[in-house]
Design a protein around this motif. Sequence first.
Motif, short mmCIF file in Angstrom:
data_model
loop_
_atom_site.label_atom_id
_atom_site.label_comp_id
_atom_site.label_asym_id
_atom_site.label_seq_id
_atom_site.Cartn_x
_atom_site.Cartn_y
_atom_site.Cartn_z
N PRO A 51 0.84 -1.21 0.00
CA PRO A 51 0.00 0.00 0.00
C PRO A 51 0.87 1.26 0.00
CG PRO A 51 0.05 -1.00 2.18
CD PRO A 51 0.81 -1.93 1.28
N VAL A 52 0.32 2.36 -0.49
CA VAL A 52 1.03 3.64 -0.37
C VAL A 52 0.61 4.37 0.90
CG1 VAL A 52 1.51 3.96 -2.83
CG2 VAL A 52 -0.65 4.81 -1.90
N GLY A 53 -0.44 3.88 1.54
CA GLY A 53 -0.85 4.51 2.80
C GLY A 53 -1.85 3.65 3.54
N GLY A 54 -2.03 3.97 4.81
CA GLY A 54 -3.02 3.27 5.62
C GLY A 54 -2.41 2.14 6.42
N ARG A 55 -3.29 1.43 7.12
CA ARG A 55 -2.80 0.40 8.03
C ARG A 55 -3.74 -0.80 8.01
NH1 ARG A 55 -1.21 0.68 14.30
NH2 ARG A 55 -3.45 0.75 14.62
N VAL A 56 -3.13 -2.00 8.03
CA VAL A 56 -3.90 -3.23 8.09
C VAL A 56 -3.46 -3.97 9.35
CG1 VAL A 56 -4.38 -5.45 6.99
CG2 VAL A 56 -4.04 -3.41 5.58
N THR A 57 -4.41 -4.33 10.20
CA THR A 57 -4.09 -5.11 11.40
C THR A 57 -4.84 -6.42 11.32
OG1 THR A 57 -4.09 -3.01 12.58
CG2 THR A 57 -3.92 -4.98 13.92
N PHE A 58 -4.10 -7.52 11.48
CA PHE A 58 -4.72 -8.84 11.42
C PHE A 58 -4.37 -9.60 12.69
CE2 PHE A 58 -4.39 -13.39 10.15
CZ PHE A 58 -5.75 -13.61 9.96
N ASN A 59 -5.40 -10.00 13.41
CA ASN A 59 -5.20 -10.78 14.64
C ASN A 59 -4.20 -10.07 15.57
OD1 ASN A 59 -5.96 -13.02 16.09
ND2 ASN A 59 -4.37 -14.33 15.25
N GLY A 60 -4.34 -8.75 15.64
CA GLY A 60 -3.52 -7.97 16.56
C GLY A 60 -2.14 -7.56 16.03
N LYS A 61 -1.84 -7.95 14.78
CA LYS A 61 -0.50 -7.67 14.25
C LYS A 61 -0.63 -6.74 13.03
CE LYS A 61 3.67 -10.46 13.47
NZ LYS A 61 4.43 -9.51 12.74
N VAL A 62 0.23 -5.73 12.98
CA VAL A 62 0.19 -4.82 11.82
C VAL A 62 0.85 -5.53 10.64
CG1 VAL A 62 0.98 -2.60 10.90
CG2 VAL A 62 0.20 -2.77 13.27
N LEU A 63 0.11 -5.61 9.53
CA LEU A 63 0.58 -6.40 8.37
C LEU A 63 1.31 -5.59 7.33
CD1 LEU A 63 -2.29 -8.78 7.19
CD2 LEU A 63 -0.42 -9.23 8.77
N THR A 64 1.24 -4.29 7.47
CA THR A 64 1.59 -3.44 6.34
C THR A 64 2.97 -3.73 5.74
OG1 THR A 64 0.25 -1.87 7.56
CG2 THR A 64 1.24 -1.09 5.54
N ARG A 65 3.93 -4.13 6.53
CA ARG A 65 5.27 -4.40 5.95
C ARG A 65 5.63 -5.89 6.00
NH1 ARG A 65 4.65 -0.56 3.72
NH2 ARG A 65 4.94 1.57 4.40
N VAL A 66 4.66 -6.74 6.20
CA VAL A 66 4.95 -8.17 6.35
C VAL A 66 4.89 -8.84 4.97
CG1 VAL A 66 4.14 -10.31 7.45
CG2 VAL A 66 3.96 -8.15 8.68
N PRO A 67 5.92 -9.67 4.61
CA PRO A 67 5.89 -10.30 3.28
C PRO A 67 4.79 -11.36 3.16
CG PRO A 67 7.83 -11.02 4.55
CD PRO A 67 7.14 -9.97 5.36
N ALA A 68 4.42 -11.65 1.90
CA ALA A 68 3.25 -12.49 1.63
C ALA A 68 3.32 -13.86 2.32
CB ALA A 68 3.08 -12.65 0.12
N HIS A 69 4.47 -14.54 2.27
CA HIS A 69 4.52 -15.89 2.84
C HIS A 69 4.32 -15.88 4.35
CE1 HIS A 69 8.72 -14.65 3.33
NE2 HIS A 69 8.79 -15.54 4.30
N LYS A 70 4.78 -14.80 4.99
CA LYS A 70 4.58 -14.66 6.45
C LYS A 70 3.11 -14.43 6.75
CE LYS A 70 8.62 -14.35 8.83
NZ LYS A 70 9.60 -13.39 8.30
N ILE A 71 2.45 -13.70 5.86
CA ILE A 71 1.03 -13.41 6.07
C ILE A 71 0.23 -14.72 6.05
CG2 ILE A 71 -0.99 -12.30 5.01
CD1 ILE A 71 0.82 -9.90 4.42
N VAL A 72 0.58 -15.62 5.13
CA VAL A 72 -0.09 -16.93 5.10
C VAL A 72 0.13 -17.64 6.44
CG1 VAL A 72 -0.20 -19.19 4.00
CG2 VAL A 72 0.18 -17.17 2.60
N SER A 73 1.35 -17.58 6.93
CA SER A 73 1.65 -18.32 8.17
C SER A 73 0.94 -17.68 9.37
CB SER A 73 3.15 -18.43 8.40
OG SER A 73 3.67 -17.17 8.74
N LEU A 74 0.52 -16.43 9.25
CA LEU A 74 -0.24 -15.80 10.34
C LEU A 74 -1.71 -16.19 10.30
CD1 LEU A 74 1.23 -12.17 10.21
CD2 LEU A 74 1.65 -13.91 11.96
N GLY A 75 -2.12 -16.84 9.20
CA GLY A 75 -3.50 -17.33 9.16
C GLY A 75 -4.42 -16.61 8.20
N LEU A 76 -3.83 -15.98 7.18
CA LEU A 76 -4.67 -15.28 6.20
C LEU A 76 -4.42 -15.92 4.83
CD1 LEU A 76 -4.91 -11.40 6.07
CD2 LEU A 76 -5.53 -12.91 4.23
#
Length: 238
Positions: free
Chosen positions: A56-81
């Motif tokens: 994203p160029v702006g804003g914030r995404v929080t998933f299960n209490g964790k900010v996702l905005t700078r998390v790489p895709a494979h880590k996001i899968v491992s967090l449960g999304l």
Amino acid sequence: MTALLEVEDLRVAYGKIEAVKGISFTVEEGQIVTLIGTNGAGKTTTLRTLSGLLKPVGGRVTFNGKVLTRVPAHKIVSLGLAHSPEGRHIFPRLTIEQNLQLGAYLRKDPAGITADIQRAYDLFPILGERRKQAAGTLSGGEQQMLAMGRALMSQPKLLMLDEPSMGLSPIMMQKIMSTIVELKSQGTTILLVEQNAQAALSLADQAHVMEIGTIKLSGSGQDLLHDESVRKTYLGED
Ligand code: ATP
């Protein structure tokens, strides 16, 4: 109650073109939330950003209490999304079973993986019957089932489905929609992007109407199903 997913003022651009212009919404645990809207509204872009494929160029995404905005895709899968993408993206030369196994690539519990492959076959018996067949030989609707089954193999807390009814016959579409409701009853939270507004609103707890990168209207699925402007614009009524 804290939301499982919280999207705040999300902005996504392709070069100079801003496709998502500051949208905010939440997904509570156990809900089905849908994003509907016309072509080019920014729905797919939103899902691809949530799963880390676009930054994203702006804003914030929080998933299960964790900010996702700078998390790489494979880590996001491992967090449960997990994300079942538009156009399916299955591996056509691999068998159905191999495609399902790939969905579990981050897991290290062989017994659990085998049990979840069986669960996919229980949800979609046709996949079990064809398990040794190359996935490219499946019909469009069957490939859609495989894409959903594969996304479920990561045991997601939140399953994002991009246009699961695209190109399907009414019967196949019914099957996919009833499976979505079944997954909810089994405890999976779902974020559903759909062009078929009638089907999506009928099963959604919460719904958001996107237009050119913004959320124009939000409400319960039932409220929007009965909203006059939604009926005219998205349900084809005069
Ligand atoms: P559809 O239902 O047609 O898939 P959508 O609501 O999912 O529509 P997006 O695919 O997110 O919409 O597209 C949002 C906007 O971003 C559109 O104007 C589209 O043309 C543009 N867009 C999408 N992908 C790209 C890309 N890779 N490069 C440039 N522009 C893009």
